[in-house]
Design an enzyme around this catalytic site. Structure first.
Site, PDB file in Angstrom:
ATOM      1  N   LYS A 178      44.129 -73.810  69.465  1.00 57.45           N
ATOM      2  CA  LYS A 178      46.057 -73.544  69.975  1.00 57.45           C
ATOM      3  C   LYS A 178      45.890 -72.126  70.669  1.00 57.45           C
ATOM      4  CE  LYS A 178      50.438 -73.417  69.136  1.00 57.45           C
ATOM      5  NZ  LYS A 178      50.496 -73.737  67.500  1.00 57.45           N
ATOM      6  N   VAL A 179      46.110 -71.487  71.367  1.00 57.83           N
ATOM      7  CA  VAL A 179      45.935 -70.499  71.901  1.00 57.83           C
ATOM      8  C   VAL A 179      47.898 -70.092  72.495  1.00 57.83           C
ATOM      9  CG1 VAL A 179      43.943 -70.565  72.497  1.00 57.83           C
ATOM     10  CG2 VAL A 179      46.017 -70.879  74.495  1.00 57.83           C
ATOM     11  N   SER A 180      48.693 -68.631  72.326  1.00 56.00           N
ATOM     12  CA  SER A 180      49.517 -68.670  74.137  1.00 56.00           C
ATOM     13  C   SER A 180      49.618 -69.081  74.806  1.00 56.00           C
ATOM     14  CB  SER A 180      49.441 -66.983  72.609  1.00 56.00           C
ATOM     15  OG  SER A 180      51.011 -66.587  74.182  1.00 56.00           O
ATOM     16  N   THR A 232      52.627 -64.867  74.068  1.00 58.89           N
ATOM     17  CA  THR A 232      54.496 -64.782  74.766  1.00 58.89           C
ATOM     18  C   THR A 232      55.204 -64.129  74.612  1.00 58.89           C
ATOM     19  OG1 THR A 232      53.687 -67.295  75.462  1.00 58.89           O
ATOM     20  CG2 THR A 232      56.162 -67.022  75.851  1.00 58.89           C
ATOM     21  N   ALA A 233      55.690 -63.300  73.428  1.00 56.37           N
ATOM     22  CA  ALA A 233      56.362 -62.515  73.163  1.00 56.37           C
ATOM     23  C   ALA A 233      56.182 -61.514  74.011  1.00 56.37           C
ATOM     24  CB  ALA A 233      56.002 -62.206  71.761  1.00 56.37           C
ATOM     25  N   HIS A 286      58.614 -64.285  64.518  1.00 49.81           N
ATOM     26  CA  HIS A 286      58.623 -65.577  63.605  1.00 49.81           C
ATOM     27  C   HIS A 286      59.338 -64.997  62.275  1.00 49.81           C
ATOM     28  CE1 HIS A 286      55.064 -67.730  65.405  1.00 49.81           C
ATOM     29  NE2 HIS A 286      54.906 -66.994  65.216  1.00 49.81           N
TER      30      HIS A 286
END
Length: 282
Positions: free
Chosen positions: A57-59, A109-110, A153
């Protein structure tokens, strides 16, 4: 001949444990077995860049750096609406031109959403970017050590406790300018696994997602075991926000969001450009 378990790394966050519960515990018939490692996404991003693990799981922001070795799976990840990162400041209505901004990572992504927002809104551009651990950002803004901070978050709900102001919502800007969801976390797998195993893995992940939706109480012990003392109601909200139709299948809007983000970021010189078939599954 027994196939070795797939080496997979994903976060301990409720959305990931919810998605992978059935698969990780052998409740998906015919699915590959998994050897699971828990790691936060900044760690898994680095693992992907080093070619470690079969599945990660990655950005989405790291995809341009890893798609030679990995393929984007069409399911299992996180895209959302109304869940974008925020830019926080100590005073209201600050002009960020030339100012120092703290961010948790430059491979997220942020960060890409922030830079795209700044390119549209901050005339002359922001100043120095300072990378620091996520939990240090709001105190740094509060104490005047940086002029602004990019947060994600749960900080969406706690920044007022630090006396801070929301300067802008990166997700609102993205959604209002594109109409697309926000690409957050991707599931990638090594191309070397081969088309057959990759197709089987993708279908197994879809089945695991549907199983969690059908009987969410079965996944709850796994979710709460790794939720780091999170209140069960908060865990449910987290799952509700990040596990949605795009988790079962990226679909047309999901792929459009990913390509849109990475194409815009490449145009700003933030990431390498994607090839025309870079996001194709198999």
């Amino acid at each position: 001949m027994t196939t070795e378990p797939l080496q997979i790394a994903y976060s301990p966050c409720p959305n990931d444990t919810f998605v992978f519960d059935a698969l990780a515990h052998g409740r998906v018939p015919g699915a590959p077995s998994l050897d699971v490692t828990f790691a936060d996404i900044d760690i898994t991003n680095g693992m992907a860049e080093r070619g470690e693990f079969d599945v990660l799981k990655v950005s989405y922001a790291v995809l341009p750096y890893v798609l030679d070795e990995y393929v984007l799976l069409p399911c299992g990840g996180a895209l959302g609406r109304g869940c974008g990162p925020l830019v926080l400041t100590r005073e209201a209505d600050v002009d960020l031109a030339g100012r120092t901004v703290a961010v948790p990572s430059e491979r997220s992504t942020a960060y890409l959403l922030f830079r795209l927002w700044a390119a549209d809104v901050v005339e002359g551009g922001v100043g120095e970017i300072v990378v620091m651990p996520f939990h240090e950002i709001m105190p740094a803004v509060r104490d005047g050590r940086v002029d602004a901070g990019l947060v994600i978050h749960e900080a969406r709900f706690t920044y007022q406790n630090y006396g801070l102001h929301k300067l802008a919502d990166m997700g609102e800007h993205w959604e209002s300018t594109t109409g697309l969801p926000i690409p957050l976390g991707a599931i990638i797998a090594k191309r070397a696994l081969g088309a057959g195993r990759l197709k089987s893995l993708a279908e197994s992940i879809r089945t695991s997602v549907r199983a969690a939706w059908d009987e969410p109480e079965i996944s709850r012990p796994y979710v709460m075991e790794h939720a780091q003392e999170m209140d069960p109601a908060v865990a449910d909200q987290h799952i509700g926000l990040y596990v949605n139709e795009f988790t079962a299948d990226l679909g047309e809007d999901g792929y459009a969001a990913i390509r849109g983000l990475l194409t815009r970021a490449a145009a700003e010189g933030l990431v390498p450009a994607l090839g025309p078939d870079a996001l194709s599954f198999i």
